[in-house]
Design an enzyme around this catalytic site. Structure first.
Site, short mmCIF file in Angstrom:
data_model
loop_
_atom_site.label_atom_id
_atom_site.label_comp_id
_atom_site.label_asym_id
_atom_site.label_seq_id
_atom_site.Cartn_x
_atom_site.Cartn_y
_atom_site.Cartn_z
N LYS A 15 0.83 -1.21 0.00
CA LYS A 15 0.00 0.00 0.00
C LYS A 15 0.87 1.26 0.00
O LYS A 15 0.58 2.21 -0.71
CB LYS A 15 -0.90 0.06 1.25
N ARG A 173 -0.60 -8.56 13.54
CA ARG A 173 -1.14 -7.51 12.66
C ARG A 173 -2.03 -8.12 11.58
O ARG A 173 -3.06 -7.54 11.23
CB ARG A 173 0.01 -6.73 12.01
#
Ligand code: AMP
Length: 223
Positions: A15, A173
């Site tokens: 990203k 995560r």
């Protein structure tokens, strides 16, 4: 004309790299809530201490703190034409807050790029990832090595490995992404804003896909 593009996807999918690419193509600011938190951690201020207590465990920083941070960032002059949002929203509550915030000044989310990759390759990418201290430029020891080991090609600053890229935290995560952030896939699919991009290919070919998707989506969204 205001343009807001959200990059959605699991940690390590690219990203940051693709956000920087689109931001420079469209001359819009790249806003990464993770980068803003890390800058505050480096300064050692109250926000940094609070954020660090969540980030170091791989948990999300609470919505109220993160939303307030974004609201403040949007008041800065470089955001006058829109922004590329990297890592925000990460929960449905953040997505609702974003919609309200953008509505308040006549904007909307124009496109959500959902970048995907299998979990095994995310782990490999995060483990080999090196970030630059000055501006967060991202390299990978195998897939995108810097010209000189340990030095950022772009600004010459030191490269370091993020604490939260360590194996134990990475798995956490990814779990948190699946539980708290993945519901946004449905959220933005329902709103007909989501386009999926396969993030497993080399960076340049992902960027080419991103460029063509963004061009098409913005021409129809801006009408
Ligand atoms: P990133 O650099 O996007 O991988 O973000 C690093 C860490 O910062 C995340 O694992 C979270 O702990 C925190 N963070 C970044 N953006 C957000 C957000 N939108 N909501 C909550 N926590 C966030």
């Amino acid at each position: 004309m205001l343009t807001y593009i959200v990059l959605l996807g699991p940690p390590g999918v690219g990203k940051g790299t693709q956000s920087k690419f689109i931001a420079s193509e469209l001359s819009l600011p790249h806003i990464s809530t993770g980068d803003i938190f890390r800058a505050n951690i480096k300064q050692g201020n109250e926000l940094g201490k609070l954020a660090d207590s969540f980030i170091s465990k791989g948990q999300l920083v609470p919505d109220d703190v993160t939303i307030a941070l974004l609201r403040e960032r949007f008041t800065q002059p470089d955001c006058k034409n829109g922004a590329i949002l990297d890592g925000f929203p990460r929960t449905p509550a953040q997505a609702d807050a974003l919609q309200i915030l953008l509505n308040s000044f006549g904007g909307k989310v124009n496109l959500v790029l959902f970048i995907t990759a299998p979990t095994e390759s995310l782990i490999e990418r995060l483990a080999g990832r090196w970030s630059c201290r000055a501006q967060g430029h991202i390299f990978h020891e195998r897939f995108n090595p810097p010209k000189v080991k340990g030095i950022c090609d772009i600004d010459g600053s030191e490269l370091y490995q993020r604490d939260d890229d360590k194996a134990e935290t990475v798995l956490n995560r990814i779990q948190i992404y699946k539980k708290q952030t993945a519901p946004l896939i449905e959220y933005y699919t329902e709103r007909r804003l989501l386009i999926e991009i396969n993030g497993i290919e080399p960076i340049e070919s992902v960027s080419m896909q991103v460029r063509s998707v963004v061009k098409k989506a913005l021409s129809s969204s801006h009408g």
